[in-house]
Design a protein around this motif. Structure first.
Motif, PDB file in Angstrom:
ATOM      1  N   GLY A  33       0.791  -1.221   0.000  1.00  0.00           N
ATOM      2  CA  GLY A  33       0.000   0.000   0.000  1.00  0.00           C
ATOM      3  C   GLY A  33       0.820   1.267   0.000  1.00  0.00           C
ATOM      4  O   GLY A  33       0.432   2.266   0.604  1.00  0.00           O
ATOM      5  N   ILE A  34       1.985   1.254  -0.701  1.00  0.00           N
ATOM      6  CA  ILE A  34       2.827   2.452  -0.725  1.00  0.00           C
ATOM      7  C   ILE A  34       2.102   3.566  -1.473  1.00  0.00           C
ATOM      8  O   ILE A  34       1.697   3.395  -2.614  1.00  0.00           O
ATOM      9  CB  ILE A  34       4.186   2.169  -1.367  1.00  0.00           C
ATOM     10  N   TYR A  70      19.598  13.520   6.796  1.00  0.00           N
ATOM     11  CA  TYR A  70      18.529  13.259   5.837  1.00  0.00           C
ATOM     12  C   TYR A  70      17.860  11.926   6.180  1.00  0.00           C
ATOM     13  O   TYR A  70      18.536  10.907   6.378  1.00  0.00           O
ATOM     14  CB  TYR A  70      19.088  13.233   4.420  1.00  0.00           C
ATOM     15  N   TYR A  71      16.543  11.970   6.226  1.00  0.00           N
ATOM     16  CA  TYR A  71      15.747  10.792   6.580  1.00  0.00           C
ATOM     17  C   TYR A  71      14.838  10.392   5.418  1.00  0.00           C
ATOM     18  O   TYR A  71      14.187  11.252   4.820  1.00  0.00           O
ATOM     19  CB  TYR A  71      14.859  11.091   7.784  1.00  0.00           C
ATOM     20  N   CYS A  72      14.797   9.109   5.145  1.00  0.00           N
ATOM     21  CA  CYS A  72      13.845   8.638   4.150  1.00  0.00           C
ATOM     22  C   CYS A  72      12.570   8.179   4.857  1.00  0.00           C
ATOM     23  O   CYS A  72      12.586   7.815   6.035  1.00  0.00           O
ATOM     24  CB  CYS A  72      14.432   7.512   3.311  1.00  0.00           C
ATOM     25  N   ASN A  73      11.505   8.215   4.122  1.00  0.00           N
ATOM     26  CA  ASN A  73      10.197   7.880   4.663  1.00  0.00           C
ATOM     27  C   ASN A  73       9.379   7.190   3.581  1.00  0.00           C
ATOM     28  O   ASN A  73       9.379   7.619   2.427  1.00  0.00           O
ATOM     29  CB  ASN A  73       9.509   9.164   5.124  1.00  0.00           C
ATOM     30  N   ILE A  74       8.715   6.123   3.964  1.00  0.00           N
ATOM     31  CA  ILE A  74       7.759   5.480   3.065  1.00  0.00           C
ATOM     32  C   ILE A  74       6.391   5.556   3.734  1.00  0.00           C
ATOM     33  O   ILE A  74       6.203   5.096   4.865  1.00  0.00           O
ATOM     34  CB  ILE A  74       8.141   4.024   2.763  1.00  0.00           C
ATOM     35  N   TRP A 134      10.162   4.976   8.738  1.00  0.00           N
ATOM     36  CA  TRP A 134      11.271   5.935   8.733  1.00  0.00           C
ATOM     37  C   TRP A 134      12.610   5.210   8.751  1.00  0.00           C
ATOM     38  O   TRP A 134      12.778   4.192   9.444  1.00  0.00           O
ATOM     39  CB  TRP A 134      11.193   6.828   9.971  1.00  0.00           C
ATOM     40  N   GLY A 135      13.566   5.789   8.011  1.00  0.00           N
ATOM     41  CA  GLY A 135      14.932   5.313   8.069  1.00  0.00           C
ATOM     42  C   GLY A 135      15.675   5.971   9.214  1.00  0.00           C
ATOM     43  O   GLY A 135      15.173   6.884   9.873  1.00  0.00           O
TER      44      GLY A 135
END
Length: 114
Positions: free
Chosen positions: A29-30, A92-96, A104-105
Protein backbone atom coordinates in the motif's frame (compact mmCIF):
# COMPACT_ATOMS: atom_id res chain seq x y z
CA UNK A 1 10.50 -3.61 8.26
CA UNK A 2 13.64 -1.48 8.25
CA UNK A 3 14.65 1.39 6.01
CA UNK A 4 18.39 1.73 5.48
CA UNK A 5 19.61 5.10 4.23
CA UNK A 6 23.08 5.60 2.83
CA UNK A 7 25.13 7.93 0.69
CA UNK A 8 25.71 10.82 3.06
CA UNK A 9 29.09 12.34 3.64
CA UNK A 10 31.21 15.45 3.49
CA UNK A 11 31.24 17.42 0.27
CA UNK A 12 32.36 20.88 -0.78
CA UNK A 13 29.86 23.50 -1.82
CA UNK A 14 28.86 22.96 -5.42
CA UNK A 15 29.37 19.24 -5.19
CA UNK A 16 26.93 16.36 -5.48
CA UNK A 17 25.78 13.39 -3.47
CA UNK A 18 23.28 10.63 -4.12
CA UNK A 19 21.32 9.27 -1.19
CA UNK A 20 19.74 5.85 -1.29
CA UNK A 21 17.15 4.25 0.93
CA UNK A 22 16.18 0.60 0.72
CA UNK A 23 13.49 -1.12 2.72
CA UNK A 24 13.71 -4.66 3.92
CA UNK A 25 10.64 -6.68 4.67
CA UNK A 26 7.18 -6.53 3.25
CA UNK A 27 5.53 -3.18 2.66
CA UNK A 28 2.16 -2.92 0.99
CA UNK A 29 0.00 0.00 0.00
CA UNK A 30 2.83 2.45 -0.73
CA UNK A 31 1.37 5.88 -1.44
CA UNK A 32 4.52 7.98 -1.39
CA UNK A 33 8.25 7.85 -0.79
CA UNK A 34 9.77 10.96 0.76
CA UNK A 35 12.90 12.58 2.04
CA UNK A 36 13.10 14.86 5.04
CA UNK A 37 16.04 16.58 6.66
CA UNK A 38 16.90 18.03 10.04
CA UNK A 39 19.63 20.58 10.50
CA UNK A 40 21.27 21.03 13.91
CA UNK A 41 18.96 22.86 16.27
CA UNK A 42 16.11 22.97 13.80
CA UNK A 43 12.87 21.12 13.16
CA UNK A 44 12.70 18.29 10.69
CA UNK A 45 11.54 19.56 7.32
CA UNK A 46 10.16 17.94 4.24
CA UNK A 47 12.48 17.93 1.21
CA UNK A 48 10.86 15.92 -1.55
CA UNK A 49 8.22 13.33 -2.37
CA UNK A 50 7.46 10.93 -5.15
CA UNK A 51 3.96 9.54 -5.18
CA UNK A 52 2.39 6.41 -6.58
CA UNK A 53 1.76 7.84 -10.04
CA UNK A 54 5.40 8.89 -10.34
CA UNK A 55 4.94 12.63 -9.94
CA UNK A 56 7.45 14.40 -7.73
CA UNK A 57 7.47 17.50 -5.58
CA UNK A 58 10.19 19.54 -3.95
CA UNK A 59 10.64 22.10 -1.27
CA UNK A 60 11.42 25.51 -2.75
CA UNK A 61 14.84 25.46 -1.14
CA UNK A 62 15.97 22.45 -3.20
CA UNK A 63 13.92 22.81 -6.37
CA UNK A 64 16.10 22.63 -9.46
CA UNK A 65 19.01 21.11 -7.54
CA UNK A 66 17.63 17.86 -6.10
CA UNK A 67 15.94 15.01 -7.94
CA UNK A 68 13.98 12.23 -6.29
CA UNK A 69 13.43 8.85 -7.87
CA UNK A 70 12.04 5.62 -6.60
CA UNK A 71 11.10 2.07 -7.35
CA UNK A 72 8.03 0.96 -5.45
CA UNK A 73 8.50 -2.67 -6.41
CA UNK A 74 12.03 -2.61 -5.00
CA UNK A 75 10.99 -0.37 -2.09
CA UNK A 76 13.91 1.91 -2.85
CA UNK A 77 14.06 5.68 -3.04
CA UNK A 78 16.93 7.91 -4.12
CA UNK A 79 17.76 11.57 -3.81
CA UNK A 80 20.26 13.05 -6.25
CA UNK A 81 21.59 16.26 -4.78
CA UNK A 82 23.50 18.66 -7.02
CA UNK A 83 24.90 22.13 -6.47
CA UNK A 84 25.00 21.51 -2.75
CA UNK A 85 25.19 24.50 -0.44
CA UNK A 86 26.23 24.77 3.21
CA UNK A 87 22.59 25.32 4.15
CA UNK A 88 21.88 21.76 2.91
CA UNK A 89 23.89 20.39 5.84
CA UNK A 90 21.57 18.12 7.80
CA UNK A 91 20.67 14.58 8.68
CA UNK A 92 18.53 13.26 5.84
CA UNK A 93 15.75 10.79 6.58
CA UNK A 94 13.84 8.64 4.15
CA UNK A 95 10.20 7.88 4.66
CA UNK A 96 7.76 5.48 3.06
CA UNK A 97 4.14 6.43 3.54
CA UNK A 98 1.54 3.71 3.14
CA UNK A 99 -2.18 3.47 3.63
CA UNK A 100 -1.46 1.87 7.00
CA UNK A 101 1.50 3.74 8.49
CA UNK A 102 4.72 5.65 8.01
CA UNK A 103 8.11 3.96 7.93
CA UNK A 104 11.27 5.93 8.73
CA UNK A 105 14.93 5.31 8.07
CA UNK A 106 17.68 6.01 10.58
CA UNK A 107 19.09 9.05 8.80
CA UNK A 108 22.29 9.78 6.93
CA UNK A 109 24.42 12.85 7.60
CA UNK A 110 25.21 15.28 4.81
CA UNK A 111 27.78 17.96 5.53
CA UNK A 112 28.50 20.66 2.96
CA UNK A 113 31.59 22.76 3.54
CA UNK A 114 32.01 26.27 2.16
Amino acid sequence: VQLQASGGGLVQAGGSLRLSCAASGSIIGIKAMRWYRQAPGEEREWVSSIIANGSDNYADSVKGRFTISGDRAKKTVYLQMNSLEPRDTAVYYCNIYTVYRDYWGQGTLVTVSS
